[in-house]
Design a protein around this motif. Structure first.
Motif, PDB file in Angstrom:
ATOM      1  N   UNK A   1      -0.020 -47.315  47.255  1.00  0.00           N
ATOM      2  CA  UNK A   1       0.331 -48.964  47.187  1.00  0.00           C
ATOM      3  C   UNK A   1       1.265 -49.515  46.644  1.00  0.00           C
ATOM      4  N   UNK A   2       1.546 -49.233  45.277  1.00  0.00           N
ATOM      5  CA  UNK A   2       2.267 -49.748  44.546  1.00  0.00           C
ATOM      6  C   UNK A   2       3.871 -49.246  45.062  1.00  0.00           C
ATOM      7  N   UNK A   3       3.872 -48.008  45.566  1.00  0.00           N
ATOM      8  CA  UNK A   3       5.359 -47.641  46.059  1.00  0.00           C
ATOM      9  C   UNK A   3       5.672 -48.414  47.209  1.00  0.00           C
ATOM     10  N   UNK A   4       4.643 -48.696  47.963  1.00  0.00           N
ATOM     11  CA  UNK A   4       5.075 -49.267  49.061  1.00  0.00           C
ATOM     12  C   UNK A   4       5.418 -50.880  48.654  1.00  0.00           C
ATOM     13  N   UNK A   5       4.886 -51.405  47.715  1.00  0.00           N
ATOM     14  CA  UNK A   5       5.408 -52.896  47.399  1.00  0.00           C
ATOM     15  C   UNK A   5       6.686 -52.820  46.852  1.00  0.00           C
ATOM     16  N   UNK A   6       7.001 -51.783  46.021  1.00  0.00           N
ATOM     17  CA  UNK A   6       8.365 -51.547  45.459  1.00  0.00           C
ATOM     18  C   UNK A   6       9.502 -51.422  46.532  1.00  0.00           C
ATOM     19  N   UNK A   7       8.963 -50.644  47.436  1.00  0.00           N
ATOM     20  CA  UNK A   7       9.937 -50.354  48.781  1.00  0.00           C
ATOM     21  C   UNK A   7      10.415 -51.638  49.264  1.00  0.00           C
ATOM     22  N   UNK A   8       9.202 -52.576  49.665  1.00  0.00           N
ATOM     23  CA  UNK A   8       9.639 -53.687  50.190  1.00  0.00           C
ATOM     24  C   UNK A   8      10.527 -54.440  49.120  1.00  0.00           C
ATOM     25  N   UNK A   9      10.291 -54.524  47.652  1.00  0.00           N
ATOM     26  CA  UNK A   9      11.211 -55.259  46.891  1.00  0.00           C
ATOM     27  C   UNK A   9      12.517 -54.646  46.919  1.00  0.00           C
ATOM     28  N   UNK A  10      12.769 -53.534  46.912  1.00  0.00           N
ATOM     29  CA  UNK A  10      14.266 -52.883  47.362  1.00  0.00           C
ATOM     30  C   UNK A  10      14.649 -53.255  48.538  1.00  0.00           C
ATOM     31  N   UNK A  11      13.989 -53.507  49.685  1.00  0.00           N
ATOM     32  CA  UNK A  11      14.458 -53.790  50.887  1.00  0.00           C
ATOM     33  C   UNK A  11      15.189 -55.346  50.842  1.00  0.00           C
ATOM     34  N   UNK A  12      14.253 -56.109  50.095  1.00  0.00           N
ATOM     35  CA  UNK A  12      14.584 -57.616  49.921  1.00  0.00           C
ATOM     36  C   UNK A  12      15.798 -57.442  49.061  1.00  0.00           C
TER      37      UNK A  12
ATOM     38  N   UNK B   1      20.715 -49.648  53.668  1.00  0.00           N
ATOM     39  CA  UNK B   1      19.530 -49.282  52.497  1.00  0.00           C
ATOM     40  C   UNK B   1      18.473 -50.059  52.758  1.00  0.00           C
ATOM     41  N   UNK B   2      18.595 -51.613  53.091  1.00  0.00           N
ATOM     42  CA  UNK B   2      17.686 -52.267  53.192  1.00  0.00           C
ATOM     43  C   UNK B   2      16.622 -51.882  54.249  1.00  0.00           C
ATOM     44  N   UNK B   3      17.210 -51.664  55.358  1.00  0.00           N
ATOM     45  CA  UNK B   3      16.403 -50.977  56.605  1.00  0.00           C
ATOM     46  C   UNK B   3      15.686 -49.725  55.871  1.00  0.00           C
ATOM     47  N   UNK B   4      16.387 -48.852  55.394  1.00  0.00           N
ATOM     48  CA  UNK B   4      15.862 -47.445  54.861  1.00  0.00           C
ATOM     49  C   UNK B   4      14.302 -47.788  54.175  1.00  0.00           C
ATOM     50  N   UNK B   5      14.575 -48.903  53.021  1.00  0.00           N
ATOM     51  CA  UNK B   5      13.245 -49.461  52.185  1.00  0.00           C
ATOM     52  C   UNK B   5      12.241 -49.839  53.070  1.00  0.00           C
ATOM     53  N   UNK B   6      12.748 -50.763  53.867  1.00  0.00           N
ATOM     54  CA  UNK B   6      11.623 -51.590  54.658  1.00  0.00           C
ATOM     55  C   UNK B   6      10.803 -50.591  55.757  1.00  0.00           C
TER      56      UNK B   6
END
Length: 736
Positions: A408-419, A429-434
């Protein structure tokens, strides 16, 4: 995304003991270990000691468990090795190293042969999987634990396992299945209660567990959108606990009911139930529970953007945890206070609070909460426009999230890194994390995260010219938005329906109560009248007797008190008169002694003055001899020699006078020195002679000087002592 860390009481593998109790148990076990002659007994005791020390000295606990494991391996003692691995798993679990705890507990299962131990360890593994959001694995182990329970297992123990299963099923979105499991547990408890006499301790314990399952069923129904049934179960649980007078589970149920109302946006009802929980915790003097209630209420104020009120309550909770030395609670409240400061755009203050939380969480090896703190720091740096520091903190958070395997938290952080990378225009890299966030959100059913990931990927696809892909992703974004909107609308509609039905039920209950009361009144009215008349008569007789007894006792007491007061008054008067007589007598004696000393000094001073006059005459006679004839000279000289012989002791008597003046006026000289420290010895002697009331002429004769010289000395002394007005120098010195 913001994360508020709720303060929760987690009862797991360690006993909740005070520091003094823990150390007392530890000392006792240590003595038993040192006396034990059996290696197998030492292994058992070392594991017990390690489990006792987990919450107070985790390093020593780990050392003892490893030592027990090594000794078990040398002895080829399978059961001891199983216990040692289980203890080491307990230590890892307490340190939030859930994956390592699972590995160690599985090792323990390999050498475990008792069904009860096998069941217990499987249940612990299930709890650890719950912590890392591996709900399917958790459920599997909970079911295995239930199957291994002995046939004679107590209904309460069996219901515990079913309760754990229900939690996993809720997390897997299988709410209906969770409710069925809980209803099965409720039935098991109902059957067990029927065979027990009411009021017994075991009976009451089963009722409390029944209320616990009802509360859990309410949570399952709530998560399934069945709000009316959820609140009905909650009220059933509350009714049972209120009847039992329970003060332990009841505040937790009130908190759960508050959570339900908070989730559907009914903040008034939520706060009402949180305050009910708070009141019970305050009555119990449960300081950490009070802090938890403050935290819950503060979260509501935060959601309503009442940041000052939220901060006030967060700080109150923080103070309680700090006084209790609860490091986990301190770290959580520091994080929440940081969130308030971030909302107030006080970014530097927020960062300091996050850093303080990180230091504590790293010290406690709380990997999940450390990751949350670092992510919040990254979000704060993003708001400040400091992207380098934002990325650095996001990467640290990512490392910790991967260690905890919390999707759950990891998914949220991946969205933050994508942004982050989208703002830095790094679309790869944005595409990778999203993409990672989208895949995890689909697999684990996180609609909010799926929505954010789809929007980010849609923006990237559009910028790359892939309009078809952008359109598909945007449709996915809209679909998730609609899902979330639908959930929210359903909640709001359910809230309205729940309010209506609750009010309707309350009205029905009120009418029924009124009817029951009316029937009871009609049936009992005659008996009440008769009993009331009899009671009134008895009451009047008792009152009359009490008044008579009281008046009689009061009269005796007043007479005795008056006699005692009269005796005390006479005694005090006699003591005062005796004291006054003693003081007058002492004063008279002191004045007489002082007068005798002063008279003695005056007599000596006058004698010396007389002798000084003699020497004046002697001097005059010697001058006259110069003008006489020889015969007359000899005769005159003989007369003078005779007089000189009579006056030879003048010097000794003068010295004696000075000594007696010093002795008689020691206190006087001390006070005089305090007033005028620079006073000369001659001035001190002059002061003493004036104090015994000698005139200037007598002082001049005594010191063999002129009267004018004494007057000048008196003038200078008056100036030194700053004597003004009509006060005379002699009066001043005598008063001193």
């Amino acid at each position: 995304m913001r994360y508020f860390l709720k303060i929760m009481a987690v009862f797991s593998i360690t006993l909740l003991l005070s520091g003094g109790e823990v150390m007392a148990n530890a000392d006792s076990l240590q003595r038993l270990i040192s006396r034990s002659k059996s290696d197998t007994a030492r292994i058992r005791l070392m594991n017990q000691l390690a489990n006792t020390l987990i919450s107070h000295d985790i390093t020593q606990a780990k050392k003892l468990a490893e030592e027990a494991a090594n000794l078990s391996i040398r002895l080829n003692y399978a059961r001891g090795l199983s216990r040692s691995y289980e203890t080491m798993g307990n230590i890892s679990y307490f340190g939030n190293s859930y994956s390592n705890a699972i590995k160690l507990w599985k090792k323990s299962l390999l050498t475990s042969y008792l069904p009860s131990e096998y069941s217990r360890i499987n249940q612990q593994i299930g709890n650890a999987y719950m912590q890392i959001t591996r709900y399917d694995s958790a459920l599997w182990h909970f079911i295995r634990a239930e199957k291994m329970l002995p046939q004679n297992t107590h209904p309460i123990e069996r219901s515990y396992n079913l309760e754990y299963q229900s939690v996993a099923l809720i997390k897997l979105n299988l709410k209906d299945s969770a409710v069925k499991v809980l209803e099965n547990g409720i039935k098991i408890l109902d059957d067990g209660i029927k065979n027990l006499p009411a009021g017994k301790t075991e009976y009451n314990k089963m009722l409390v567990q029944l209320a616990s399952l009802q509360g859990q069923a309410a949570n399952a129904l709530f998560n399934g959108g069945k709000y009316t049934q959820a609140t009905a179960y909650m009220h059933k649980a509350i009714a049972v606990l209120v009847i039992l007078g329970d003060r332990d589970l009841l505040p937790l149920i009130y908190d759960d009911l508050g959570d339900i109302y908070q989730a559907i946006g009914n903040y008034d009802k939520a706060i009402e139930n949180y305050y009910k929980a708070l009141k019970i915790k305050e009555e119990k003097n449960d300081r950490l529970g009070v802090a938890g209630s403050y935290n819950n209420i503060a979260a509501i104020y935060f959601a309503q953007n009442s940041f000052p009120k939220a901060e006030e309550l967060f700080r109150a909770a923080y103070i309680i945890h700090k006084e209790a030395g609860n490091k986990a609670g301190i770290a959580q409240l520091l994080n929440n206070l940081g969130e308030v400061q971030r909302s107030l755009k006080q970014y530097d203050s927020a960062l300091k609070l996050y850093d303080a939380a990180i230091r504590i969480n790293e010290l406690m090896n709380n990997q999940l909460w450390t990751a949350i703190n670092y992510q919040n720091k990254g979000e704060t740096f993003m708001l400040k426009g400091d992207y380098d520091n934002a990325l650095q903190n996001f990467n640290i958070a990512l490392k910790f999230y991967r260690l905890t395997d919390n999707k759950n938290y990891l998914t949220n952080l991946n969205n933050s890194l994508g942004n982050y990378y989208l703002k830095k225009n790094d679309r790869i890299l944005a595409k990778k994390y999203f993409t990672e966030a989208l895949n995890d959100a689909r697999n684990y059913h996180y609609p909010a995260e799926m929505k954010n990931a789809a929007l980010g990927l849609s923006v990237i696809s559009e910028s790359e010219g892939d309009y078809r892909g952008a359109l598909m992703l945007f449709k996915l974004y809209n679909a998730q938005s609609d899902t979330l909107l639908g959930v929210e609308m359903n909640r709001q509609m359910a809230e309205i329906q729940t309010r209506y039905e609750l009010e309707k039920k309350e009205n029905e209950i009120t009418i029924q109560k009124e009817q029951i009361n009316l029937l009871e009144k009609n049936e009992k009215i005659n008996a009440i009248v008769l009993q009331a008349g009899l009671a009134a008569l008895v009451f009047l007789v008792i009152i009359a007797y009490l008044l008579y007894s009281r008046q009689k006792s009061r009269s005796h007491a007043q007479i005795n008190l008056a006699d005692k007061n009269q005796e005390i008054l006479k005694t005090r008067q006699a003591l005062m008169e005796a004291d006054l007589k003693n003081r007058d007598q002492e004063k008279l004696i002191l004045n007489q002694e002082l007068q005798q000393k002063n008279n003695h000094l005056i007599n000596m001073a006058l004698s010396l003055a007389h002798k000084n006059e003699f020497f004046g005459e002697l001097k005059k006679g010697l001058k006259e001899i110069k003008s006489l004839h020889d015969d007359d000279k000899e005769k005159r000289l003989n007369d003078l020699l005779l007089k000189i012989g009579q006056q030879t002791r003048i010097t000794k008597e003068l010295e004696r006078l000075q000594a007696e003046i010093e002795e008689a006026n020691a206190t006087f000289f001390k006070k005089l020195n305090q007033i005028c420290p620079e006073m000369t010895e001659n001035e001190r002697q002059l002061s003493a002679l004036l104090r015994i009331n000698l005139s200037s002429k007598e002082i001049a004769s005594l010191n063999n000087i002129t009267t004018k010289a004494v007057e000048m000395s008196r003038y200078r002394l008056r100036k030194k002592l700053n004597i003004e007005g009509n006060n005379t120098l002699t009066d001043f010195l005598q008063d001193l």
